[in-house]
Design an enzyme around this catalytic site. Structure first.
Site, PDB file in Angstrom:
ATOM      1  N   CYS A  99      15.173 105.364 -67.158  1.00 28.72           N
ATOM      2  CA  CYS A  99      16.435 106.129 -67.230  1.00 28.72           C
ATOM      3  C   CYS A  99      17.142 106.026 -65.875  1.00 28.72           C
ATOM      4  O   CYS A  99      16.507 106.155 -64.829  1.00 28.72           O
ATOM      5  CB  CYS A  99      16.163 107.590 -67.586  1.00 28.72           C
ATOM      6  SG  CYS A  99      15.237 107.769 -69.113  1.00 28.72           S
ATOM      7  N   GLY A 124       6.497 110.384 -65.705  1.00 29.10           N
ATOM      8  CA  GLY A 124       5.940 109.696 -66.866  1.00 29.10           C
ATOM      9  C   GLY A 124       6.489 110.162 -68.199  1.00 29.10           C
ATOM     10  O   GLY A 124       7.108 111.217 -68.306  1.00 29.10           O
ATOM     11  N   GLU A 125       6.260 109.337 -69.216  1.00 28.01           N
ATOM     12  CA  GLU A 125       6.688 109.639 -70.581  1.00 28.01           C
ATOM     13  C   GLU A 125       5.437 109.979 -71.397  1.00 28.01           C
ATOM     14  O   GLU A 125       4.652 109.085 -71.726  1.00 28.01           O
ATOM     15  CB  GLU A 125       7.436 108.425 -71.156  1.00 28.01           C
ATOM     16  CG  GLU A 125       7.702 108.476 -72.638  1.00 28.01           C
ATOM     17  CD  GLU A 125       8.292 109.792 -73.136  1.00 28.01           C
ATOM     18  OE1 GLU A 125       9.255 110.290 -72.549  1.00 28.01           O
ATOM     19  OE2 GLU A 125       7.757 110.335 -74.127  1.00 28.01           O
ATOM     20  N   CYS A 181      12.403 115.156 -59.490  1.00 24.98           N
ATOM     21  CA  CYS A 181      11.065 114.617 -59.717  1.00 24.98           C
ATOM     22  C   CYS A 181      10.985 113.130 -59.366  1.00 24.98           C
ATOM     23  O   CYS A 181      11.805 112.345 -59.789  1.00 24.98           O
ATOM     24  CB  CYS A 181      10.679 114.820 -61.179  1.00 24.98           C
ATOM     25  SG  CYS A 181       8.944 114.548 -61.390  1.00 24.98           S
ATOM     26  N   SER A 229      14.760 114.998 -74.422  1.00 27.15           N
ATOM     27  CA  SER A 229      15.793 114.675 -73.427  1.00 27.15           C
ATOM     28  C   SER A 229      16.912 113.926 -74.120  1.00 27.15           C
ATOM     29  O   SER A 229      16.783 112.741 -74.403  1.00 27.15           O
ATOM     30  CB  SER A 229      15.187 113.826 -72.312  1.00 27.15           C
ATOM     31  OG  SER A 229      14.137 114.531 -71.707  1.00 27.15           O
ATOM     32  N   LEU A 230      17.989 114.627 -74.397  1.00 27.70           N
ATOM     33  CA  LEU A 230      19.092 114.035 -75.155  1.00 27.70           C
ATOM     34  C   LEU A 230      20.135 113.447 -74.208  1.00 27.70           C
ATOM     35  O   LEU A 230      20.457 112.278 -74.267  1.00 27.70           O
ATOM     36  CB  LEU A 230      19.709 115.119 -76.054  1.00 27.70           C
ATOM     37  CG  LEU A 230      20.441 114.647 -77.286  1.00 27.70           C
ATOM     38  CD1 LEU A 230      19.572 113.780 -78.166  1.00 27.70           C
ATOM     39  CD2 LEU A 230      20.956 115.849 -78.079  1.00 27.70           C
ATOM     40  N   HIS A 231      20.671 114.277 -73.333  1.00 27.09           N
ATOM     41  CA  HIS A 231      21.542 113.851 -72.237  1.00 27.09           C
ATOM     42  C   HIS A 231      22.840 113.161 -72.638  1.00 27.09           C
ATOM     43  O   HIS A 231      23.550 112.645 -71.758  1.00 27.09           O
ATOM     44  CB  HIS A 231      20.795 112.947 -71.253  1.00 27.09           C
ATOM     45  CG  HIS A 231      19.556 113.558 -70.678  1.00 27.09           C
ATOM     46  ND1 HIS A 231      19.450 114.882 -70.355  1.00 27.09           N
ATOM     47  CD2 HIS A 231      18.357 113.006 -70.368  1.00 27.09           C
ATOM     48  CE1 HIS A 231      18.248 115.127 -69.875  1.00 27.09           C
ATOM     49  NE2 HIS A 231      17.563 114.017 -69.880  1.00 27.09           N
ATOM     50  N   ASN A 291      20.245 116.288 -60.897  1.00 31.65           N
ATOM     51  CA  ASN A 291      19.844 116.198 -59.494  1.00 31.65           C
ATOM     52  C   ASN A 291      20.257 114.832 -58.989  1.00 31.65           C
ATOM     53  O   ASN A 291      19.893 113.820 -59.583  1.00 31.65           O
ATOM     54  CB  ASN A 291      18.314 116.286 -59.377  1.00 31.65           C
ATOM     55  CG  ASN A 291      17.844 117.712 -59.367  1.00 31.65           C
ATOM     56  OD1 ASN A 291      18.316 118.527 -58.580  1.00 31.65           O
ATOM     57  ND2 ASN A 291      16.916 118.011 -60.250  1.00 31.65           N
ATOM     58  N   CYS A 332       4.499 122.349 -63.981  1.00 31.60           N
ATOM     59  CA  CYS A 332       5.034 121.102 -64.508  1.00 31.60           C
ATOM     60  C   CYS A 332       4.129 119.980 -63.991  1.00 31.60           C
ATOM     61  O   CYS A 332       4.010 119.804 -62.780  1.00 31.60           O
ATOM     62  CB  CYS A 332       6.468 120.930 -63.991  1.00 31.60           C
ATOM     63  SG  CYS A 332       7.173 119.322 -64.319  1.00 31.60           S
ATOM     64  N   CYS A 391       6.906 105.403 -64.593  1.00 26.35           N
ATOM     65  CA  CYS A 391       7.360 105.460 -65.984  1.00 26.35           C
ATOM     66  C   CYS A 391       8.006 104.127 -66.338  1.00 26.35           C
ATOM     67  O   CYS A 391       8.663 103.502 -65.512  1.00 26.35           O
ATOM     68  CB  CYS A 391       8.371 106.596 -66.155  1.00 26.35           C
ATOM     69  SG  CYS A 391       8.897 106.830 -67.861  1.00 26.35           S
ATOM     70  N   CYS A 412      16.969 108.921 -63.073  1.00 25.60           N
ATOM     71  CA  CYS A 412      15.651 109.480 -62.760  1.00 25.60           C
ATOM     72  C   CYS A 412      14.944 108.711 -61.639  1.00 25.60           C
ATOM     73  O   CYS A 412      14.820 107.489 -61.704  1.00 25.60           O
ATOM     74  CB  CYS A 412      14.811 109.465 -64.031  1.00 25.60           C
ATOM     75  SG  CYS A 412      13.105 109.964 -63.787  1.00 25.60           S
ATOM     76  N   GLU A 422       3.394 113.722 -58.763  1.00 25.99           N
ATOM     77  CA  GLU A 422       3.932 115.024 -58.354  1.00 25.99           C
ATOM     78  C   GLU A 422       3.686 116.091 -59.410  1.00 25.99           C
ATOM     79  O   GLU A 422       3.577 115.787 -60.590  1.00 25.99           O
ATOM     80  CB  GLU A 422       5.446 114.911 -58.170  1.00 25.99           C
ATOM     81  CG  GLU A 422       5.832 114.016 -57.036  1.00 25.99           C
ATOM     82  CD  GLU A 422       7.341 113.910 -56.882  1.00 25.99           C
ATOM     83  OE1 GLU A 422       7.775 112.950 -56.271  1.00 25.99           O
ATOM     84  OE2 GLU A 422       8.073 114.798 -57.387  1.00 25.99           O
TER      85      GLU A 422
HETATM   86  N1  SAH Z   1       9.675 111.435 -69.637  1.00 24.39           N
HETATM   87  C1  SAH Z   1       9.900 112.718 -70.184  1.00 24.39           C
HETATM   88  C2  SAH Z   1       9.376 113.836 -69.318  1.00 24.39           C
HETATM   89  C3  SAH Z   1       9.529 113.689 -67.844  1.00 24.39           C
HETATM   90  S1  SAH Z   1      11.182 113.765 -67.218  1.00 24.39           S
HETATM   91  C4  SAH Z   1      11.374 112.903 -70.486  1.00 24.39           C
HETATM   92  O1  SAH Z   1      12.174 112.082 -70.084  1.00 24.39           O
HETATM   93  O2  SAH Z   1      11.691 113.868 -71.171  1.00 24.39           O
HETATM   94  C5  SAH Z   1      11.496 115.528 -67.358  1.00 24.39           C
HETATM   95  C6  SAH Z   1      12.944 115.882 -67.520  1.00 24.39           C
HETATM   96  O3  SAH Z   1      13.660 115.676 -66.300  1.00 24.39           O
HETATM   97  C7  SAH Z   1      13.675 115.069 -68.573  1.00 24.39           C
HETATM   98  O4  SAH Z   1      14.475 115.901 -69.371  1.00 24.39           O
HETATM   99  C8  SAH Z   1      14.507 114.144 -67.732  1.00 24.39           C
HETATM  100  O5  SAH Z   1      15.587 113.609 -68.442  1.00 24.39           O
HETATM  101  C9  SAH Z   1      14.882 115.036 -66.581  1.00 24.39           C
HETATM  102  N2  SAH Z   1      15.392 114.360 -65.392  1.00 24.39           N
HETATM  103  C10 SAH Z   1      14.950 113.234 -64.824  1.00 24.39           C
HETATM  104  N3  SAH Z   1      15.678 112.929 -63.716  1.00 24.39           N
HETATM  105  C11 SAH Z   1      16.581 113.915 -63.592  1.00 24.39           C
HETATM  106  C12 SAH Z   1      17.618 114.178 -62.659  1.00 24.39           C
HETATM  107  N4  SAH Z   1      17.872 113.349 -61.634  1.00 24.39           N
HETATM  108  N5  SAH Z   1      18.359 115.290 -62.834  1.00 24.39           N
HETATM  109  C13 SAH Z   1      18.115 116.138 -63.860  1.00 24.39           C
HETATM  110  N6  SAH Z   1      17.156 115.941 -64.775  1.00 24.39           N
HETATM  111  C14 SAH Z   1      16.409 114.835 -64.652  1.00 24.39           C
HETATM  112 FE1  SF4 Z   2      10.698 108.280 -67.630  1.00 21.58          FE
HETATM  113 FE2  SF4 Z   2      11.508 110.726 -68.318  1.00 21.58          FE
HETATM  114 FE3  SF4 Z   2      12.294 109.601 -65.995  1.00 21.58          FE
HETATM  115 FE4  SF4 Z   2      13.244 108.655 -68.283  1.00 21.58          FE
HETATM  116  S1  SF4 Z   2      13.564 110.708 -67.442  1.00 21.58           S
HETATM  117  S2  SF4 Z   2      12.476 107.424 -66.578  1.00 21.58           S
HETATM  118  S3  SF4 Z   2      11.493 108.882 -69.624  1.00 21.58           S
HETATM  119  S4  SF4 Z   2      10.231 110.185 -66.549  1.00 21.58           S
END
Ligand code: SAH
Ligand code: SF4
Length: 347
Positions: free
Chosen positions: A117, A160-161, A334, A215-217, A291, A106, A113, A120, A93
């Site tokens: 997480c 992806g990462e 995503c 991505s700290l979260h 999301n 983007c 990936c 995600c 995507e």
């Molecule tokens: N793998 C990398 C980049 C792709 S994810 C990373 O994790 O940073 C891009 C961003 O979307 C990251 O900050 C990720 O934590 C966030 N993300 C993934 N799923 C999400 C969701 N359901 N709601 C909000 N942010 C999300």
């Molecule tokens: Fe991979 Fe980024 Fe999604 Fe985590 S948030 S599973 S690192 S794409």
């Protein structure tokens, strides 16, 4: 079977070697590069290249393209979401967004990936393979062609990462920023990572001038480990130390992504702990109401919680903003467009 050369993934030196090693003059490499920059999708379009060289290219190499499998256009703004497929049928995507300063895109760096997480959609679908530099470029080129626009900003925040596909991503960044490439300045490229610490140090050493987004979260290891498996490998302190090093080495301010999940990481106490940890760092915090992905049970934090976070961080002089939602009608988070595609029988 002879392996074909992925010609768009070659840098100038590699392209020159490929051409001269095969007995053709060096200047042809520049001409080929110029056609590749013009987005040609087959070798016969390279009109000033003699037939014997064109035939050689056809039998020895290929031009990567991203085919549009699906396209969703927002009714509210100019956001466009794509599902692209590559030569082997794998899909990723990408999203194009319109901002005051231009078009931002983007893109994805891997099919799926490995990081897993829990919030995600991509992480839930598992991992298939990494993308080549040309496949990352092809996503941008396909969107530019389809929408007749010029993309001026790129964020590596799709599927992806990026730091798990380090060499290809670095090569992509160099090709995308080259004058005879897409000419997207390093300052207009952002790489987002879940925090693969040794790779952050490696990235800093390259001094590319790109923006690092982490991505700290979560404000501590305990909460972070619940949602991000990578947190079991590297502690939050180790991660923040690598971010400080990134700033010291490159002079670029780091951005932290913080997806707010109701009842998981969004209390005032969580905000205070985050503020204490980030205090004194030259950084910015992006708050993103999570999301909701089917099957996770996670619910996004409300506006009151978001404002409370902003206020508590501000007390420690940390700027935080809630990311503007673009294309809210199509912005299934995503990985979801692809999940739906798979459910309907796609790859
Ligand atoms: N793998 C990398 C980049 C792709 S994810 C990373 O994790 O940073 C891009 C961003 O979307 C990251 O900050 C990720 O934590 C966030 N993300 C993934 N799923 C999400 C969701 N359901 N709601 C909000 N942010 C999300
Ligand atoms: Fe991979 Fe980024 Fe999604 Fe985590 S948030 S599973 S690192 S794409």
């Amino acid at each position: 079977m002879k392996l074909l050369v992925d010609i768009k993934s070659l840098n100038d030196e590699e392209l020159e070697n490929f051409i001269t090693d095969s007995g053709f003059p060096k200047f042809r490499a520049k001409q080929i590069r110029s056609w590749l920059s013009k987005n040609v999708t087959n070798f016969d379009e390279m009109r000033n290249i003699p037939t014997d060289l064109r035939e050689f290219l056809k039998t020895s190499s290929y031009i990567s393209v991203a085919n549009i499998e699906k396209k969703l256009v927002s009714r509210y703004d100019k956001t466009v979401k794509y599902l692209f497929s590559f030569n082997d049928g794998e899909c990723v995507e990408a999203v194009v967004m319109s901002y005051k300063h231009g078009w931002s895109m983007c893109i994805s760096t891997q099919v799926g990936c490995k990081m897993g997480c829990t919030f995600c959609a991509t992480g839930k679908s598992g991992f298939s393979r990494s993308l080549t530099p040309s496949e990352m470029l092809a996503q941008i080129e396909a969107a530019q062609r389809d929408l007749d626009i010029r993309i001026s900003n790129v964020v590596l925040m799709g599927m992806g990462e990026p730091l798990d596909n380090f060499d290809n991503v670095i090569k992509f960044i160099r090709l995308a920023s080259a004058d005879d490439g897409l000419n997207i300045g390093m300052r207009h490229i952002t790489l987002s990572t879940c925090g693969i610490v040794p790779k952050i140090y490696e990235l800093a050493k390259l001094r590319l001038g790109i923006t690092l987004s982490v991505s700290l979260h979560a404000p501590n290891d305990e909460i972070r480990q619940k949602t991000m498996p990578i947190a079991r490998k590297y502690s939050i302190e180790e991660l923040l130390q690598s971010c400080r090093d990134y700033f010291d080495t490159t002079g670029r301010r780091v951005t932290f992504e913080y997806s707010m999940i109701s009842g998981v990481n969004d209390s005032d106490e969580n905000a205070r702990e985050l503020a204490n940890r980030l205090s004194g760092m030259n950084c910015h915090v992006n708050l993103i109401p999570v999301n909701t992905v089917e099957g996770t049970g996670y619910i996004k934090s409300n506006i009151k919680r978001q404002q409370s976070f902003i206020d508590i961080l501000a007390e420690k002089n940390i700027t935080a903003t809630v990311r503007r939602t673009l294309g809210s009608d199509i912005n299934a988070s995503c990985g979801q467009l692809k999940r739906n595609h798979i459910l309907k029988g796609g790859k």
